[in-house]
Design a protein around this motif. Structure first.
Motif, PDB file in Angstrom:
ATOM      1  N   ASP A 184      38.184  28.643  57.544  1.00  0.00           N
ATOM      2  CA  ASP A 184      37.651  29.948  57.922  1.00  0.00           C
ATOM      3  C   ASP A 184      38.564  31.011  57.324  1.00  0.00           C
ATOM      4  OD1 ASP A 184      36.627  32.227  59.010  1.00  0.00           O
ATOM      5  OD2 ASP A 184      37.191  31.765  61.082  1.00  0.00           O
ATOM      6  N   PHE A 185      38.106  31.607  56.220  1.00  0.00           N
ATOM      7  CA  PHE A 185      38.930  32.585  55.515  1.00  0.00           C
ATOM      8  C   PHE A 185      38.533  34.024  55.843  1.00  0.00           C
ATOM      9  CE2 PHE A 185      38.384  28.865  52.590  1.00  0.00           C
ATOM     10  CZ  PHE A 185      39.648  28.328  52.791  1.00  0.00           C
ATOM     11  N   SER A 186      37.653  34.193  56.808  1.00  0.00           N
ATOM     12  CA  SER A 186      37.115  35.523  57.088  1.00  0.00           C
ATOM     13  C   SER A 186      38.168  36.495  57.609  1.00  0.00           C
ATOM     14  CB  SER A 186      35.962  35.422  58.090  1.00  0.00           C
ATOM     15  OG  SER A 186      36.410  34.866  59.325  1.00  0.00           O
ATOM     16  N   LYS A 187      39.222  35.980  58.214  1.00  0.00           N
ATOM     17  CA  LYS A 187      40.248  36.854  58.785  1.00  0.00           C
ATOM     18  C   LYS A 187      41.488  36.950  57.900  1.00  0.00           C
ATOM     19  CE  LYS A 187      38.781  36.159  63.569  1.00  0.00           C
ATOM     20  NZ  LYS A 187      39.182  35.750  64.933  1.00  0.00           N
ATOM     21  N   ASP A 188      41.445  36.324  56.724  1.00  0.00           N
ATOM     22  CA  ASP A 188      42.570  36.422  55.797  1.00  0.00           C
ATOM     23  C   ASP A 188      42.646  37.833  55.217  1.00  0.00           C
ATOM     24  OD1 ASP A 188      43.025  33.803  56.309  1.00  0.00           O
ATOM     25  OD2 ASP A 188      42.514  33.059  54.319  1.00  0.00           O
ATOM     26  N   PHE A 189      43.842  38.182  54.761  1.00  0.00           N
ATOM     27  CA  PHE A 189      44.081  39.515  54.208  1.00  0.00           C
ATOM     28  C   PHE A 189      44.721  39.387  52.833  1.00  0.00           C
ATOM     29  CE2 PHE A 189      47.484  42.602  53.387  1.00  0.00           C
ATOM     30  CZ  PHE A 189      46.753  43.776  53.298  1.00  0.00           C
ATOM     31  N   GLN A 190      44.366  40.283  51.925  1.00  0.00           N
ATOM     32  CA  GLN A 190      45.049  40.340  50.640  1.00  0.00           C
ATOM     33  C   GLN A 190      45.084  41.779  50.141  1.00  0.00           C
ATOM     34  OE1 GLN A 190      42.297  37.864  48.207  1.00  0.00           O
ATOM     35  NE2 GLN A 190      42.230  39.626  46.835  1.00  0.00           N
ATOM     36  N   ALA A 191      46.174  42.130  49.493  1.00  0.00           N
ATOM     37  CA  ALA A 191      46.343  43.460  48.921  1.00  0.00           C
ATOM     38  C   ALA A 191      46.902  43.307  47.518  1.00  0.00           C
ATOM     39  CB  ALA A 191      47.295  44.309  49.772  1.00  0.00           C
ATOM     40  N   THR A 192      46.287  43.974  46.562  1.00  0.00           N
ATOM     41  CA  THR A 192      46.757  43.943  45.184  1.00  0.00           C
ATOM     42  C   THR A 192      47.812  45.023  44.989  1.00  0.00           C
ATOM     43  OG1 THR A 192      44.627  43.122  44.388  1.00  0.00           O
ATOM     44  CG2 THR A 192      46.095  44.126  42.764  1.00  0.00           C
ATOM     45  N   LEU A 193      49.013  44.621  44.635  1.00  0.00           N
ATOM     46  CA  LEU A 193      50.111  45.557  44.409  1.00  0.00           C
ATOM     47  C   LEU A 193      50.161  46.007  42.959  1.00  0.00           C
ATOM     48  CD1 LEU A 193      52.804  43.644  46.500  1.00  0.00           C
ATOM     49  CD2 LEU A 193      51.374  45.564  47.237  1.00  0.00           C
ATOM     50  N   ILE A 194      49.918  45.081  42.049  1.00  0.00           N
ATOM     51  CA  ILE A 194      49.814  45.388  40.618  1.00  0.00           C
ATOM     52  C   ILE A 194      48.626  44.602  40.090  1.00  0.00           C
ATOM     53  CG2 ILE A 194      50.907  45.195  38.351  1.00  0.00           C
ATOM     54  CD1 ILE A 194      53.593  45.538  39.701  1.00  0.00           C
ATOM     55  N   ALA A 195      47.601  45.324  39.648  1.00  0.00           N
ATOM     56  CA  ALA A 195      46.352  44.673  39.248  1.00  0.00           C
ATOM     57  C   ALA A 195      46.490  43.924  37.935  1.00  0.00           C
ATOM     58  CB  ALA A 195      45.236  45.711  39.147  1.00  0.00           C
ATOM     59  N   GLY A 196      47.252  44.456  37.019  1.00  0.00           N
ATOM     60  CA  GLY A 196      47.425  43.804  35.723  1.00  0.00           C
ATOM     61  C   GLY A 196      48.377  44.592  34.852  1.00  0.00           C
ATOM     62  N   ALA A 197      49.328  43.910  34.255  1.00  0.00           N
ATOM     63  CA  ALA A 197      50.301  44.549  33.366  1.00  0.00           C
ATOM     64  C   ALA A 197      50.581  43.591  32.221  1.00  0.00           C
ATOM     65  CB  ALA A 197      51.593  44.883  34.118  1.00  0.00           C
ATOM     66  N   GLN A 198      50.794  44.134  31.057  1.00  0.00           N
ATOM     67  CA  GLN A 198      51.026  43.299  29.878  1.00  0.00           C
ATOM     68  C   GLN A 198      52.511  43.080  29.658  1.00  0.00           C
ATOM     69  OE1 GLN A 198      48.671  41.726  27.911  1.00  0.00           O
ATOM     70  NE2 GLN A 198      50.434  40.721  26.968  1.00  0.00           N
ATOM     71  N   GLY A 199      52.904  41.815  29.557  1.00  0.00           N
ATOM     72  CA  GLY A 199      54.291  41.497  29.270  1.00  0.00           C
ATOM     73  C   GLY A 199      54.633  41.747  27.814  1.00  0.00           C
ATOM     74  N   GLN A 200      55.909  41.816  27.542  1.00  0.00           N
ATOM     75  CA  GLN A 200      56.392  42.046  26.182  1.00  0.00           C
ATOM     76  C   GLN A 200      56.732  40.716  25.520  1.00  0.00           C
ATOM     77  OE1 GLN A 200      59.959  44.392  25.993  1.00  0.00           O
ATOM     78  NE2 GLN A 200      60.025  44.420  23.763  1.00  0.00           N
ATOM     79  N   GLU A 201      56.284  40.536  24.287  1.00  0.00           N
ATOM     80  CA  GLU A 201      56.650  39.337  23.549  1.00  0.00           C
ATOM     81  C   GLU A 201      58.135  39.405  23.188  1.00  0.00           C
ATOM     82  OE1 GLU A 201      54.191  38.340  20.249  1.00  0.00           O
ATOM     83  OE2 GLU A 201      52.310  38.799  21.294  1.00  0.00           O
ATOM     84  N   VAL A 202      58.851  38.305  23.438  1.00  0.00           N
ATOM     85  CA  VAL A 202      60.289  38.270  23.191  1.00  0.00           C
ATOM     86  C   VAL A 202      60.643  37.002  22.427  1.00  0.00           C
ATOM     87  CG1 VAL A 202      60.883  39.678  25.200  1.00  0.00           C
ATOM     88  CG2 VAL A 202      60.689  37.198  25.442  1.00  0.00           C
ATOM     89  N   GLU A 203      61.864  36.989  21.929  1.00  0.00           N
ATOM     90  CA  GLU A 203      62.337  35.831  21.173  1.00  0.00           C
ATOM     91  C   GLU A 203      62.608  34.650  22.102  1.00  0.00           C
ATOM     92  OE1 GLU A 203      62.611  35.548  17.887  1.00  0.00           O
ATOM     93  OE2 GLU A 203      61.800  37.568  17.642  1.00  0.00           O
ATOM     94  N   GLY A 204      62.461  33.464  21.569  1.00  0.00           N
ATOM     95  CA  GLY A 204      62.751  32.258  22.322  1.00  0.00           C
ATOM     96  C   GLY A 204      62.508  31.027  21.472  1.00  0.00           C
TER      97      GLY A 204
END
Length: 216
Positions: A156-176
């Protein structure tokens, strides 16, 4: 007499300062942290997920979960209650495009106030609170907070809660160096999870017996 009043006034001011200082001590909360990867077809290896430059959680190999609503991943139980974080740093590797990503995220300024309100609305006695960090194989990241009802009926997930703090952000390509992940990438290719990456040099794993005997 004036000296006595001065001493009393000074003591009173000291008590007020101490009380104010104590009232400003950040609240600490008992919550879990989940790291989601993927989505399916975009497996990652999470190298680092660090909060407030002070504490971290494990991530490792994740091949799905980013696409779920909310994202799903293995939950790391925090050993001691902690204050609501303000910053997140993550570094991860995408098997599909053989790329490393890094990202620095700043959570909402009123994060502490929001978390305090969520704990009042969804008390810890009935809800499991989780901070979710999603890292995609395409280099994107998102952050959510969830409260899952533990006293509700099964599924029963009807009483669960969720909040989006950051909807989407692009990471930076780095060396590795992608070589430490060559066997895992080869395995994903052989299983049909990902197509053969451009320029990827396959490397067969040595026979299992050589791992124990030392033979090469």
């Amino acid at each position: 007499m004036r000296n006595d009043w001065a001493v009393r006034l000074g003591s009173l001011l000291l008590v007020v300062v101490v009380l104010v200082g104590c009232s400003r001590e950040p609240e600490r909360y008992d919550f879990g942290v989940a790291v989601a990867g993927g989505p399916q077809g975009w497996p990652i290896w999470g190298e680092k997920v660090v909060f407030d430059d002070r504490w971290r959680v494990g991530a490792g190999a994740i091949d799905s979960g980013y696409e779920s609503v909310p994202p799903t991943g293995k939950v790391s139980v925090i050993s001691n209650p902690r204050e609501a974080p303000q910053k997140v740093f993550a570094r991860w590797f995408s098997h599909r495009n053989q790329t490393f990503y890094e990202i620095h995220l700043t959570l909402p300024e009123d994060m502490a106030q929001q978390v305090a309100r969520w704990y009042r609305q969804y008390p810890r006695s009935d809800y499991l609170h989780t901070l979710i960090v999603g890292l995609s194989g395409a280099g994107e990241a998102k952050v959510l907070w969830t409260a899952s009802c533990m006293s509700c009926e099964w599924r029963d997930f009807s009483k669960d809660f969720q909040a989006t703090l950051i909807a989407g952000a692009q990471g930076q390509e780095v060396e590795g160096d992608p070589y430490p992940y060559v066997y895992q990438t080869t395995d994903f290719v052989d299983q049909g999870v990902i197509p053969l990456p451009d320029g990827f040099q396959r490397e067969e794993m040595p026979p299992i017996k050589s791992w124990f005997s030392g033979e090469q």
